[in-house]
Design a protein around this motif. Structure first.
Motif, PDB file in Angstrom:
ATOM      1  N   ASP A 154       0.831  -1.205   0.000  1.00  0.00           N
ATOM      2  CA  ASP A 154       0.000   0.000   0.000  1.00  0.00           C
ATOM      3  C   ASP A 154       0.866   1.255   0.000  1.00  0.00           C
ATOM      4  OD1 ASP A 154      -2.258  -1.574   0.009  1.00  0.00           O
ATOM      5  OD2 ASP A 154      -2.594  -1.404   2.172  1.00  0.00           O
ATOM      6  N   ALA A 155       1.972   1.202   0.747  1.00  0.00           N
ATOM      7  CA  ALA A 155       2.859   2.369   0.824  1.00  0.00           C
ATOM      8  C   ALA A 155       3.614   2.607  -0.485  1.00  0.00           C
ATOM      9  CB  ALA A 155       3.850   2.191   1.967  1.00  0.00           C
ATOM     10  N   LYS A 156       3.678   1.583  -1.345  1.00  0.00           N
ATOM     11  CA  LYS A 156       4.435   1.686  -2.603  1.00  0.00           C
ATOM     12  C   LYS A 156       3.533   1.849  -3.825  1.00  0.00           C
ATOM     13  CE  LYS A 156       8.514   1.042  -0.715  1.00  0.00           C
ATOM     14  NZ  LYS A 156       9.548   2.098  -0.742  1.00  0.00           N
ATOM     15  N   GLN A 157       2.263   2.177  -3.620  1.00  0.00           N
ATOM     16  CA  GLN A 157       1.355   2.282  -4.761  1.00  0.00           C
ATOM     17  C   GLN A 157       1.822   3.307  -5.789  1.00  0.00           C
ATOM     18  OE1 GLN A 157      -1.333   0.421  -5.766  1.00  0.00           O
ATOM     19  NE2 GLN A 157      -0.479  -0.879  -4.169  1.00  0.00           N
ATOM     20  N   GLN A 158       2.421   4.396  -5.311  1.00  0.00           N
ATOM     21  CA  GLN A 158       2.907   5.417  -6.246  1.00  0.00           C
ATOM     22  C   GLN A 158       4.023   4.849  -7.120  1.00  0.00           C
ATOM     23  OE1 GLN A 158       1.221   8.030  -6.470  1.00  0.00           O
ATOM     24  NE2 GLN A 158       2.411   9.491  -7.657  1.00  0.00           N
ATOM     25  N   VAL A 159       4.819   3.948  -6.564  1.00  0.00           N
ATOM     26  CA  VAL A 159       5.875   3.296  -7.347  1.00  0.00           C
ATOM     27  C   VAL A 159       5.254   2.415  -8.422  1.00  0.00           C
ATOM     28  CG1 VAL A 159       7.769   1.626  -7.242  1.00  0.00           C
ATOM     29  CG2 VAL A 159       7.547   3.380  -5.467  1.00  0.00           C
ATOM     30  N   PHE A 160       4.275   1.582  -8.039  1.00  0.00           N
ATOM     31  CA  PHE A 160       3.649   0.672  -9.001  1.00  0.00           C
ATOM     32  C   PHE A 160       2.929   1.422 -10.110  1.00  0.00           C
ATOM     33  CE2 PHE A 160       3.328  -2.119  -5.035  1.00  0.00           C
ATOM     34  CZ  PHE A 160       4.513  -2.776  -5.327  1.00  0.00           C
ATOM     35  N   ARG A 161       2.349   2.570  -9.785  1.00  0.00           N
ATOM     36  CA  ARG A 161       1.612   3.337 -10.794  1.00  0.00           C
ATOM     37  C   ARG A 161       2.540   4.084 -11.749  1.00  0.00           C
ATOM     38  NH1 ARG A 161      -2.103   4.563  -6.486  1.00  0.00           N
ATOM     39  NH2 ARG A 161      -1.028   6.527  -6.096  1.00  0.00           N
ATOM     40  N   ASN A 162       3.815   4.176 -11.394  1.00  0.00           N
ATOM     41  CA  ASN A 162       4.748   4.977 -12.191  1.00  0.00           C
ATOM     42  C   ASN A 162       5.997   4.190 -12.559  1.00  0.00           C
ATOM     43  OD1 ASN A 162       3.572   7.868 -12.238  1.00  0.00           O
ATOM     44  ND2 ASN A 162       3.372   7.242 -10.104  1.00  0.00           N
ATOM     45  N   THR A 163       5.800   2.952 -12.975  1.00  0.00           N
ATOM     46  CA  THR A 163       6.930   2.166 -13.478  1.00  0.00           C
ATOM     47  C   THR A 163       7.300   2.577 -14.906  1.00  0.00           C
ATOM     48  OG1 THR A 163       5.398   0.459 -14.226  1.00  0.00           O
ATOM     49  CG2 THR A 163       6.393   0.161 -12.051  1.00  0.00           C
ATOM     50  N   LEU A 164       6.371   3.237 -15.586  1.00  0.00           N
ATOM     51  CA  LEU A 164       6.593   3.620 -16.977  1.00  0.00           C
ATOM     52  C   LEU A 164       6.575   5.134 -17.133  1.00  0.00           C
ATOM     53  CD1 LEU A 164       4.212   1.070 -18.759  1.00  0.00           C
ATOM     54  CD2 LEU A 164       6.660   0.830 -18.334  1.00  0.00           C
ATOM     55  N   GLY A 165       7.034   5.590 -18.284  1.00  0.00           N
ATOM     56  CA  GLY A 165       6.947   6.994 -18.646  1.00  0.00           C
ATOM     57  C   GLY A 165       6.568   7.108 -20.114  1.00  0.00           C
ATOM     58  N   TYR A 166       5.943   8.216 -20.487  1.00  0.00           N
ATOM     59  CA  TYR A 166       5.462   8.432 -21.861  1.00  0.00           C
ATOM     60  C   TYR A 166       5.959   9.795 -22.303  1.00  0.00           C
ATOM     61  CZ  TYR A 166       1.952   7.865 -25.636  1.00  0.00           C
ATOM     62  OH  TYR A 166       1.295   7.688 -26.834  1.00  0.00           O
ATOM     63  N   LEU A 167       7.058   9.817 -23.030  1.00  0.00           N
ATOM     64  CA  LEU A 167       7.724  11.059 -23.393  1.00  0.00           C
ATOM     65  C   LEU A 167       7.719  11.215 -24.907  1.00  0.00           C
ATOM     66  CD1 LEU A 167      10.861  10.698 -21.069  1.00  0.00           C
ATOM     67  CD2 LEU A 167       8.639  11.711 -20.524  1.00  0.00           C
ATOM     68  N   GLY A 168       7.026  12.228 -25.377  1.00  0.00           N
ATOM     69  CA  GLY A 168       6.984  12.471 -26.809  1.00  0.00           C
ATOM     70  C   GLY A 168       6.491  11.272 -27.592  1.00  0.00           C
ATOM     71  N   GLY A 169       5.539  10.534 -27.032  1.00  0.00           N
ATOM     72  CA  GLY A 169       4.992   9.363 -27.709  1.00  0.00           C
ATOM     73  C   GLY A 169       5.827   8.117 -27.575  1.00  0.00           C
ATOM     74  N   HIS A 170       6.934   8.169 -26.821  1.00  0.00           N
ATOM     75  CA  HIS A 170       7.818   7.021 -26.637  1.00  0.00           C
ATOM     76  C   HIS A 170       7.627   6.435 -25.236  1.00  0.00           C
ATOM     77  CE1 HIS A 170      10.352   7.770 -30.285  1.00  0.00           C
ATOM     78  NE2 HIS A 170       9.918   9.012 -30.080  1.00  0.00           N
ATOM     79  N   VAL A 171       7.716   5.114 -25.134  1.00  0.00           N
ATOM     80  CA  VAL A 171       7.555   4.426 -23.855  1.00  0.00           C
ATOM     81  C   VAL A 171       8.935   4.234 -23.218  1.00  0.00           C
ATOM     82  CG1 VAL A 171       6.728   2.348 -22.683  1.00  0.00           C
ATOM     83  CG2 VAL A 171       5.491   3.243 -24.665  1.00  0.00           C
ATOM     84  N   TYR A 172       9.023   4.584 -21.945  1.00  0.00           N
ATOM     85  CA  TYR A 172      10.251   4.442 -21.158  1.00  0.00           C
ATOM     86  C   TYR A 172       9.937   3.725 -19.849  1.00  0.00           C
ATOM     87  CZ  TYR A 172      13.023   7.800 -23.927  1.00  0.00           C
ATOM     88  OH  TYR A 172      13.731   8.429 -24.916  1.00  0.00           O
ATOM     89  N   TYR A 173      10.971   3.173 -19.248  1.00  0.00           N
ATOM     90  CA  TYR A 173      10.892   2.805 -17.840  1.00  0.00           C
ATOM     91  C   TYR A 173      11.244   4.033 -17.007  1.00  0.00           C
ATOM     92  CZ  TYR A 173      10.924  -2.271 -18.750  1.00  0.00           C
ATOM     93  OH  TYR A 173      10.611  -3.543 -19.149  1.00  0.00           O
ATOM     94  N   GLN A 174      10.442   4.304 -15.972  1.00  0.00           N
ATOM     95  CA  GLN A 174      10.871   5.293 -14.978  1.00  0.00           C
ATOM     96  C   GLN A 174      11.830   4.543 -14.062  1.00  0.00           C
ATOM     97  OE1 GLN A 174       8.886   7.917 -11.570  1.00  0.00           O
ATOM     98  NE2 GLN A 174       7.902   8.227 -13.553  1.00  0.00           N
ATOM     99  N   ILE A 175      13.104   4.632 -14.380  1.00  0.00           N
ATOM    100  CA  ILE A 175      14.086   3.646 -13.947  1.00  0.00           C
ATOM    101  C   ILE A 175      14.280   3.604 -12.431  1.00  0.00           C
ATOM    102  CG2 ILE A 175      16.071   5.182 -14.236  1.00  0.00           C
ATOM    103  CD1 ILE A 175      15.837   1.433 -15.213  1.00  0.00           C
ATOM    104  N   ASP A 176      14.190   4.731 -11.761  1.00  0.00           N
ATOM    105  CA  ASP A 176      14.406   4.732 -10.315  1.00  0.00           C
ATOM    106  C   ASP A 176      13.331   3.919  -9.593  1.00  0.00           C
ATOM    107  OD1 ASP A 176      16.661   6.287 -10.581  1.00  0.00           O
ATOM    108  OD2 ASP A 176      15.594   8.174 -10.282  1.00  0.00           O
TER     109      ASP A 176
END
Length: 810
Positions: free
Chosen positions: A324-346
């Motif tokens: 429960d304390a890590k929900q923000q981490v699970f919701r943000n494992t990815l990133g969407y930059l200029g139409g490209h898919v990334y891992y939010q690596i940290d």
């Protein structure tokens, strides 16, 4: 003057002294006894000294005084004369000594008028003398040093650097009973992330204020307090209370000895770090989501990731409170930059730290993912007795799950296929719009509840591959390491290629060696040929180039592409390759490690195909929904649905949208993505600022030639003509050539295996292209960023699949 005897000290004594008086009133017993000596009483010639010192500081801030000069008008010379003129009042010093009677030692520090302000703290700029014996001369010398520091060159330089034009000098000197702690430091009540920050050293001397190295701990204001704090927990409560009382963040200087706490100073926190930084890396994920990915795909996969990984950690036995304390981490494992898919690596490294076991998990993860930058060596876990008792069952469960990994994977395959068959039998075209979305959600629930097993298999790959690369073989044994990755026990990943070659031979036998896709489609024998095509598609129809992007057609959608691929196969087939695992002597346990690595990779390849099947079903369902929207005159074409997000589709179908005009959204996004197409992003991108993604910068190193250093993933040296392919084209003839492209996902395999060698800009030793290349004995180099631009079709190049070297003849 004793602060305890004063009725209400006024602002002329400085904020530090006033703060001590207030702290002592609010928290009696926690502030060591102290005496406040106002400088106008303490210094007999204060008015004269003040006038001269303020003029000197003002001239320095204006630039009229040269601080580097050595003559008698330089700052240092004038400062020395002013210091020599300080005349302390013996009566006031005697009063201070009398108040300190019985104290073994004191600290002497300033409480300057400029100090501890809301905008400028002047922290660490004035002189503090610790552990001063309560004797006339040492105390007198320490007081004089504090008075002299009111106008020191250090203070003047601090003021000028911050644009302060003049300082009003004044305040007081505080003589305080020395508290000898075992730890001392500073607490900041807000770091911009809802956390308290403790910076401390294991000594009575507060070196953190002086800018020296310190230990650091961040504590959430809303979560339970951690064990083993460097100071009594009461310190954290006081910080929160003070922040509320003053209506702004504060910092507190403190010292502690065991359960005893001493408050030495409280002041407003002058800055709160509102800028933040995020880092994204696509080194690995670009193999599955190359180039531009449309919004529906991104929203679809983001939802999958946020649900699958909590289920995986539950399987490991991680407590729900932690999840429960890590929900923000699970919701943000990815990133969407200029139409490209990334891992939010940290956030991926944050999840790795949640895995039970040694800190080497981080190194194993880096070895598998090969990100552009790693967070450095993970600190060794210091659990203590309580932590060890908590961790032991989790480590034991992880070991038990690893032993059962093969049987769990077999169970997943059986259950997955049964459930998949049910959803494949659905006629999506006959469902109402809301039923399409409801059935999709049911499909997600039933299939994703199983997906913790494939994710656990990824963990198995990470652990055993990490051991193979970091324990069994060193960097100088890269060829031996690659040898141990060769020889998969289940060649399921090769089956589509073998079947494609057989299909090509049947097509040539039936339609002639010069047949084309168009001639076969218009042939009278097409009906018989269609049976062969349907048989292939029944087994491997889920495959397609860039198959995890929902917007991309599948093989079943385009018979011409499949025919072209089959006709492009070599009638003789590829030379047979020894499929057995290499037997190379390594360190103790290497064979066991290698066998588990290969087994886990086998399963990983099968699960990749299962994943493609799920995505293929989702594509079919969303296209059916797109047709409903076209019929309702909300979209112009069914495949426009891929320009919308899952949330937008839900809002449109179930009546939650503020504006019900999907057609306008699609038009706007098409225009936006036109600019995305022209933009090239690095494999690693960093954003920083008040809104981090609004200010992006590339964070990637390339060679002077424009290519990043490649990684050899399949041994062999090959010299051949290069053919640069920018996008999948089933008609291109790559036979006998070295295919150079940005990426290769499983769907590309049907094309690239016809080549003699391969170079890609993405990937690592565990990528699909690397696995297939090793099994086929094809030299391969991956992660050669910039190769597509640096090399050209027809150019003779030499690749080394072990070292990763690429030599191009000019």
């Amino acid at each position: 003057m004793s602060a305890r005897a004063a009725e209400s000290p006024d602002a002329s004594v400085g904020r530090k002294a006033l703060g001590l008086v207030e702290l002592d009133r609010l928290y009696p017993g926690l502030v060591p006894s102290f005496v406040v000596l106002p400088v106008e009483r303490l210094v007999e010639n204060w008015l004269e000294l003040k006038a001269g010192a303020e003029a000197l500081v003002a001239e320095f801030c204006e630039g009229a005084v040269d601080d580097d000069a050595t003559d008698d008008v330089a700052y240092g010379a004038r400062e020395t004369r002013l210091v020599a003129s300080i005349a302390l009042d013996d009566t006031v010093v005697a009063e201070a000594l009398s108040s300190a009677a019985g104290w073994s030692s004191v600290s002497v520090r300033t409480s300057a008028l400029a100090e501890d302000g809301a905008e400028h703290s002047f922290a660490g700029q004035y002189v503090t003398t610790l552990d001063v014996p309560v004797q006339p001369q040492p105390v007198r010398d320490a007081i004089r040093a504090s008075v002299a520091s009111l106008f020191s060159a250090r203070v003047a330089a601090y003021a000028r650097a911050r644009g302060i034009e003049a300082l009003e000098l004044g305040g007081s000197v505080v003589v305080q009973q020395m508290f000898v702690g075992t730890t001392s430091g500073v607490l900041f009540s807000e770091n911009g992330r809802g956390e308290l920050t403790l910076a401390w050293s294991r000594s009575a001397r507060n070196t953190t204020v002086e800018g020296e190295n310190a230990l650091e701990l961040r504590v959430s204001k809303v979560a339970d307090r951690p064990a083993n704090l460097p100071a009594p927990e009461r310190l954290l409560d006081i910080a929160v209370e003070s922040e509320t009382r003053l209506d702004r963040p504060v910092d507190i200087e403190w010292a502690a000895r065991g359960t005893r706490l001493a408050l030495l100073q409280l002041r407003p926190q002058t800055t709160v770090a509102l800028d933040y930084e995020l880092a994204w890396d696509c080194t690995n994920i670009a193999e599955n989501y190359p180039g531009i990915t449309l919004p529906l795909t991104y929203s679809f996969i983001r939802g999958l990731y946020s649900r699958v990984y909590p289920a995986f950690f539950r399987k490991l036995g991680v407590a729900q409170t932690v999840l429960d304390a890590k929900q923000q981490v699970f919701r943000n494992t990815l990133g969407y930059l200029g139409g490209h898919v990334y891992y939010q690596i940290d956030n991926w490294y944050e999840m790795v730290r949640m895995i039970p076991g040694p800190s080497s998990n981080q190194a194993f993860f880096s070895a598998m993912l090969q990100p552009q930058r790693t967070p450095g060596e993970a600190p060794r876990r210091r659990l203590g007795l309580k932590g060890a008792v908590t961790m032991a069952p989790l480590v034991g469960r992880l070991g038990w799950l690893l032993l059962r990994s093969n049987s769990m994977s077999k169970g997943f395959s059986r259950t997955f296929q049964k459930r998949l068959n049910r959803f494949e039998s659905i006629d999506w075209a006959s469902l109402q719009a809301d039923a399409i979305l409801s059935t999709l959600e049911t499909m997600r629930g039933e299939l994703l509840t199983l997906w913790a097993t494939p994710v656990f298999n990824d963990l198995r790959v990470m652990i055993f591959h990490g051991l193979l690369k970091t324990y069994s073989f060193g960097p100088e044994q890269h060829a031996d390491y690659l040898g141990y990755l060769h020889g998969l026990s289940d060649r399921a990943s090769i089956a589509p290629l073998t079947a494609l070659g057989a299909l090509g031979n049947r097509l040539r036998d039936r339609h002639g060696s010069d047949a084309t896709a168009d001639s076969i489609l218009s042939s009278p024998d097409w009906t018989a040929t269609r049976l062969d095509i349907d048989d292939y598609l029944a087994r491997f129809g889920g495959r397609a180039p860039d198959e995890l992007q929902l917007e991309n057609p599948r093989l079943a959608d385009d018979h011409a592409s499949l025919l072209a691929l089959a006709l492009g196969t070599d009638p003789e087939g590829r030379p047979p390759v020894d499929a057995t695992a290499r037997s190379i002597r390594g360190r103790l346990g290497t064979r066991f490690i290698g066998r588990n690595t290969r087994q886990a990779i086998d399963w990983r390849e099968r699960f990749r195909f299962n994943r493609a099947q799920v995505y293929g079903l989702a594509r079919t369902a969303y296209l059916a929904l797109g047709r409903r929207l076209v019929e309702a005159q909300l979209l112009d074409a069914a495949d426009d649905v891929f320009w919308l997000t899952e949330q937008e589709l839900d809002e449109a179908v179930f009546g939650h949208a503020w504006s019900s005009d999907p057609r306008a959204v699609v038009a706007r996004r098409r225009d936006e993505f036109t600019t995305f197409e022209a933009r090239s992003l690095a494999r690693r991108v960093v954003g920083s600022g008040l809104i981090a993604p609004a200010r992006l910068r590339d964070d990637e190193q390339r060679t002077a030639a424009g290519m990043a250093a490649g990684m050899g993933v399949s041994p062999g040296v090959l010299t051949a003509e290069a053919i640069v392919v920018h996008e999948f084209d089933p008609t291109v003839d790559v036979r006998g050539k070295i295919l150079v492209t940005s990426h290769i996902d499983p769907g590309w395999t049907l094309l690239f295996v016809q080549a003699a060698g391969v170079v890609t800009e993405r990937g690592n030793a565990l990528s699909h292209v690397a696995i297939i290349a090793r099994e086929l004995g094809m030299p391969a180099v991956v992660a050669a960023m910039g190769a597509v631009d640096a090399l050209r079709t027809g150019q003779l190049i030499t690749i080394n699949g072990t070292t990763g070297d690429i030599d191009a003849a000019l």
